[in-house]
Design an enzyme around this catalytic site. Structure first.
Site, PDB file in Angstrom:
ATOM      1  N   HIS A  56      28.118  38.472  29.754  1.00  0.00           N
ATOM      2  CA  HIS A  56      28.398  39.554  28.802  1.00  0.00           C
ATOM      3  C   HIS A  56      29.013  38.986  27.527  1.00  0.00           C
ATOM      4  O   HIS A  56      30.229  38.885  27.396  1.00  0.00           O
ATOM      5  CB  HIS A  56      29.365  40.538  29.470  1.00  0.00           C
ATOM      6  CG  HIS A  56      29.483  41.854  28.791  1.00  0.00           C
ATOM      7  ND1 HIS A  56      29.694  43.017  29.494  1.00  0.00           N
ATOM      8  CD2 HIS A  56      29.441  42.217  27.484  1.00  0.00           C
ATOM      9  CE1 HIS A  56      29.780  44.029  28.641  1.00  0.00           C
ATOM     10  NE2 HIS A  56      29.632  43.558  27.412  1.00  0.00           N
ATOM     11  N   HIS A  58      28.795  39.039  23.141  1.00  0.00           N
ATOM     12  CA  HIS A  58      28.269  39.617  21.899  1.00  0.00           C
ATOM     13  C   HIS A  58      28.257  38.521  20.836  1.00  0.00           C
ATOM     14  O   HIS A  58      29.315  37.999  20.462  1.00  0.00           O
ATOM     15  CB  HIS A  58      29.143  40.788  21.441  1.00  0.00           C
ATOM     16  CG  HIS A  58      29.149  41.929  22.401  1.00  0.00           C
ATOM     17  ND1 HIS A  58      28.185  42.906  22.406  1.00  0.00           N
ATOM     18  CD2 HIS A  58      29.997  42.237  23.424  1.00  0.00           C
ATOM     19  CE1 HIS A  58      28.440  43.786  23.374  1.00  0.00           C
ATOM     20  NE2 HIS A  58      29.535  43.389  24.006  1.00  0.00           N
ATOM     21  N   LEU A  59      27.074  38.178  20.369  1.00  0.00           N
ATOM     22  CA  LEU A  59      26.935  37.102  19.383  1.00  0.00           C
ATOM     23  C   LEU A  59      26.639  37.617  17.975  1.00  0.00           C
ATOM     24  O   LEU A  59      26.570  36.828  17.029  1.00  0.00           O
ATOM     25  CB  LEU A  59      25.852  36.116  19.834  1.00  0.00           C
ATOM     26  CG  LEU A  59      26.174  35.368  21.131  1.00  0.00           C
ATOM     27  CD1 LEU A  59      25.038  34.423  21.503  1.00  0.00           C
ATOM     28  CD2 LEU A  59      27.486  34.607  21.026  1.00  0.00           C
ATOM     29  N   ARG A  60      26.431  38.923  17.834  1.00  0.00           N
ATOM     30  CA  ARG A  60      26.369  39.630  16.547  1.00  0.00           C
ATOM     31  C   ARG A  60      25.150  39.310  15.683  1.00  0.00           C
ATOM     32  O   ARG A  60      24.851  40.068  14.776  1.00  0.00           O
ATOM     33  CB  ARG A  60      27.645  39.384  15.734  1.00  0.00           C
ATOM     34  CG  ARG A  60      28.932  39.790  16.426  1.00  0.00           C
ATOM     35  CD  ARG A  60      28.923  41.234  16.855  1.00  0.00           C
ATOM     36  NE  ARG A  60      30.214  41.655  17.416  1.00  0.00           N
ATOM     37  CZ  ARG A  60      30.352  42.635  18.284  1.00  0.00           C
ATOM     38  NH1 ARG A  60      29.294  43.317  18.699  1.00  0.00           N
ATOM     39  NH2 ARG A  60      31.550  42.965  18.743  1.00  0.00           N
ATOM     40  N   ASN A  90      23.079  44.822  21.480  1.00  0.00           N
ATOM     41  CA  ASN A  90      23.508  45.745  20.412  1.00  0.00           C
ATOM     42  C   ASN A  90      23.701  45.020  19.083  1.00  0.00           C
ATOM     43  O   ASN A  90      24.777  45.021  18.488  1.00  0.00           O
ATOM     44  CB  ASN A  90      24.771  46.514  20.818  1.00  0.00           C
ATOM     45  CG  ASN A  90      25.958  45.624  21.130  1.00  0.00           C
ATOM     46  OD1 ASN A  90      25.801  44.439  21.413  1.00  0.00           O
ATOM     47  ND2 ASN A  90      27.153  46.196  21.088  1.00  0.00           N
ATOM     48  N   ASP A 150      24.763  48.133  26.362  1.00  0.00           N
ATOM     49  CA  ASP A 150      26.212  47.956  26.278  1.00  0.00           C
ATOM     50  C   ASP A 150      26.749  48.343  24.901  1.00  0.00           C
ATOM     51  O   ASP A 150      26.183  48.014  23.866  1.00  0.00           O
ATOM     52  CB  ASP A 150      26.616  46.511  26.580  1.00  0.00           C
ATOM     53  CG  ASP A 150      28.119  46.376  26.642  1.00  0.00           C
ATOM     54  OD1 ASP A 150      28.721  46.994  27.529  1.00  0.00           O
ATOM     55  OD2 ASP A 150      28.691  45.688  25.776  1.00  0.00           O
ATOM     56  N   ASN A 277      36.944  48.498  24.675  1.00  0.00           N
ATOM     57  CA  ASN A 277      36.242  49.529  25.425  1.00  0.00           C
ATOM     58  C   ASN A 277      35.584  48.897  26.644  1.00  0.00           C
ATOM     59  O   ASN A 277      34.735  48.013  26.482  1.00  0.00           O
ATOM     60  CB  ASN A 277      35.182  50.180  24.539  1.00  0.00           C
ATOM     61  CG  ASN A 277      34.547  51.401  25.172  1.00  0.00           C
ATOM     62  OD1 ASN A 277      34.727  51.668  26.343  1.00  0.00           O
ATOM     63  ND2 ASN A 277      33.773  52.148  24.389  1.00  0.00           N
ATOM     64  N   ASP A 304      32.921  39.691  27.903  1.00  0.00           N
ATOM     65  CA  ASP A 304      32.751  40.757  26.900  1.00  0.00           C
ATOM     66  C   ASP A 304      33.272  40.270  25.543  1.00  0.00           C
ATOM     67  O   ASP A 304      33.913  41.023  24.804  1.00  0.00           O
ATOM     68  CB  ASP A 304      33.451  42.048  27.326  1.00  0.00           C
ATOM     69  CG  ASP A 304      33.000  43.260  26.517  1.00  0.00           C
ATOM     70  OD1 ASP A 304      32.071  43.115  25.686  1.00  0.00           O
ATOM     71  OD2 ASP A 304      33.580  44.345  26.700  1.00  0.00           O
ATOM     72  N   HIS A 308      34.863  40.395  15.735  1.00  0.00           N
ATOM     73  CA  HIS A 308      34.781  41.339  14.617  1.00  0.00           C
ATOM     74  C   HIS A 308      35.358  40.703  13.361  1.00  0.00           C
ATOM     75  O   HIS A 308      36.369  39.985  13.422  1.00  0.00           O
ATOM     76  CB  HIS A 308      35.553  42.620  14.915  1.00  0.00           C
ATOM     77  CG  HIS A 308      34.905  43.487  15.949  1.00  0.00           C
ATOM     78  ND1 HIS A 308      33.722  44.144  15.725  1.00  0.00           N
ATOM     79  CD2 HIS A 308      35.281  43.797  17.222  1.00  0.00           C
ATOM     80  CE1 HIS A 308      33.387  44.827  16.815  1.00  0.00           C
ATOM     81  NE2 HIS A 308      34.313  44.631  17.737  1.00  0.00           N
TER      82      HIS A 308
END
Length: 429
Positions: A56, A58-60, A90, A150, A277, A304, A308
C-alpha cells in the site's frame, strides 16, 4: 553483475550464515570461506530478512509530482528496506486502464531500485459506479492482480460483488478502503468520541469501517473470491476478520505502522501531520491491532505511505490533506513496537512485512525464505541501532512525517535488490 557475498548474517533469527549471490539469485548458504571476485558485505550482528514488500504505497505520479515521483518514492522505499511496492491507483489520471498500468510499471523499472507494481482501480475514475478495465489490466504487461479504489470506498454492494466475481477468474484480489460514506463522510477526520466532540472535529466512528468489512467478507464468501482489508484501524474490524477466517472465507488484512502506535489523543494540538484516513484510534484499538498482527488475524504491515506537498498539509486540521509518510520508518516502527515487546520475532517480521504481502499480491519472486534458488531480494537490519527520525533527511519529496524527533530501536542497514546493493545506512548505494 558481480557476485555478492554476505557474511555472518542472522537469517530470519535462525542463526548466522553466509549467503552467496550470483546473477541475482542465492546460490549458496552456509559457511562460505571464499568467493572469487565477489563483493563482500559484512553482516556480523545484522539480521537478514527477505526484501520487504509494501502492499500500500502512494507514489503520486502521474499528477502530483510536487509531492512524490515514482523515482523519489522508489528511493525512499529502498532506504526503508523494501524491494517491492504496490503503487495505488488514485493518481491523476487514475490507473484504470492497461496503458496507465503499463506506464507505472515502466517508470518503476527505470529506477532500478525496487519492483513498482501497479494497483489497478476497481472502478473507472474511482467513481464507484462502473468497473474499470480489470481484465485488460491483468492481461497487460503489468499483470495487475490487486485492485483498489483506495482513498474511496467501493460502497455500492452490487459493484463490489461484480468486482469480486470478475477478479476470481484470474486469481485477483480487491483491496477495500472500508469507509461507509453515510457513516463517515468526506469531512470526517477524527475518531468519533469525547475528544472529537471537544475539539469540534467531524467524527469518524469505527462502525463506518466495521460495517463495510462485514459486508465484504460475506460478499467474498458468496462469490468465492478474495477480499483484502486495507489499513485496519479498529478492534471491531479485527473481530470481523477473525470470524471470517474461522469460517474459511478468503479474507486478508493489513495494518499500518502508525495505527500500531499513534493514538487519537495526538489530535489535541490540531497538528495536521496526524490527520490520516482512517483516523488514529484510542489505545484499546491499538492494543487489539498489535495482538491481531502477532496472532496472524492481520496478515501484513503496509505503510499507506501518503506524501503531500506542504501547501496541502499546512492548513487548519479539517481542511488539510489526509496521510503520513511511512516507507523509510516502517521497519524501525515494527522493530521497536512488535519485536521490542516480544510480540513478534524476526521470523514473524519476515512473515508480516515480506512473505504474506508477497503472497497476497502474487509476487512469486519476492517473500522467499533466503534459501538457495530464491531471488536475491534481501533486507539487512541492525536490531540494536537507535534511530532518531529526522524528516529533513527523508528521500521522499514530502515532509509529513509523524515520527519526526522520535527515537526508534532497530534500523535498516542495507537493501539488496536482485543481487545488487541499492541502499546502505540511510542513503542510496
Amino acid at each position: 553483475m558481480p557476485s555478492l557475498l554476505i557474511t555472518g548474517a542472522d537469517l530470519l533469527g535462525r542463526g548466522a550464515a553466509d549467503v552467496l549471490v550470483e546473477d541475482g539469485v542465492i546460490t549458496e548458504v552456509g559457511s562460505i570461506r571464499s568467493a572469487r571476485g565477489a563483493d563482500v558485505l559484512d553482516a556480523d550482528g545484522l539480521v537478514a530478512l527477505p526484501g520487504l514488500v509494501d502492499l500500500h504505497t502512494h507514489l503520486r505520479e502521474p499528477g502530483r509530482e510536487d509531492a512524490e515521483t515514482i523515482a523519489s518514492g522508489a528511493a525512499a522505499a529502498a532506504v526503508g528496506g523494501f524491494t517491492a511496492v504496490l503503487a495505488m491507483a488514485n493518481t491523476d489520471p487514475v490507473t484504470d486502464t492497461a496503458e496507465a498500468a503499463e506506464r507505472i510499471l515502466d517508470l518503476g523499472r527505470a529506477t532500478g531500485l525496487v519492483d513498482v507494481v501497479p494497483v489497478g482501480a476497481v472502478t473507472k475514475g474511482l467513481a464507484g459506479e462502473e468497473l474499470a478495465e480489470l481484465g485488460l489490466m491483468h492481461r497487460s504487461r503489468a499483470r495487475t492482480t490487486v485492485f483498489s479504489d483506495d482513498g474511496r470506498c467501493v460502497h455500492d454492494a452490487r459493484v463490489m460483488r461484480r468486482a469480486l466475481e470478475y477478479v476470481r477468474a484470474f486469481g485477483g484480489v480487491v483491496s477495500q478502503h472500508a469507509q461507509d460514506p453515510h457513516l463517515a463522510g468526506p469531512q470526517a477526520c477524527a475518531h468519533e468520541g469525547e475528544l472529537s466532540g471537544r475539539l469540534g472535529l467531524p467524527g469518524w466512528p469505527g462502525v463506518a469501517e466495521e460495517s463495510v468489512v462485514a459486508r465484504d467478507v460475506m460478499l467474498a464468501r458468496h462469490t468465492g473470491s478474495r477480499v483484502h482489508v486495507a489499513h485496519v484501524s479498529t478492534a471491531g474490524t479485527v473481530e470481523v476478520v477473525r470470524w471470517a477466517k474461522a469460517q474459511g472465507i478468503a479474507v486478508t488484512a493489513e495494518v499500518t505502522p502508525h495505527h500500531l502506535v499513534l493514538t487519537t489523543d495526538l489530535l489535541a494540538g490540531y497538528d495536521p501531520t496526524f490527520k490520516v484516513n482512517p483516523p488514529l484510534r484510542p489505545q484499546e484499538d491499538v492494543d487489539a491491532l498489535r495482538a491481531a498482527l502477532a496472532d496472524g488475524t492481520i496478515d501484513a504491515v503496509a505503510t499507506d505511505h501518503a506524501p503531500h506537498a506542504r501547501q496541502d498539509k499546512e492548513h487548519a486540521f479539517v481542511d488539510a490533506a489526509f496521510g503520513m509518510l511511512g516507507l523509510e520508518t516502517a521497519l524501525a516502527v515494527v522493530s521497536d513496537v512488535m519485536v521490542g515487546s516480544g510480540l513478534l520475532d524476526w521470523a514473524g517480521v519476515a512473515r508480516v512485512m515480506s512473505q504474506a504481502p508477497a503472497r497476497i499480491a502474487g509476487l512469486g519472486t519476492h517473500g522467499g525464505a533466503l534459501e538457495v534458488g530464491d531471488a536475491a531480494h534481501i533486507t539487512l537490519v541492525d536490531p540494536t541501532a537507535e534511530l532518531t527520525v529526522d524528516r529533513g533527511a527523508s528521500l521522499s519529496l514530502s515532509r509529513n512525517n509523524p515520527w519526526h524527533g522520535r527515537m526508534l530501536r532497530g534500523a535498516v542497514h542495507a537493501t539488496v535488490f536482485g543481487g545488487r546493493v541499492t541502499a546502505q545506512k540511510g542513503a542510496l548505494a
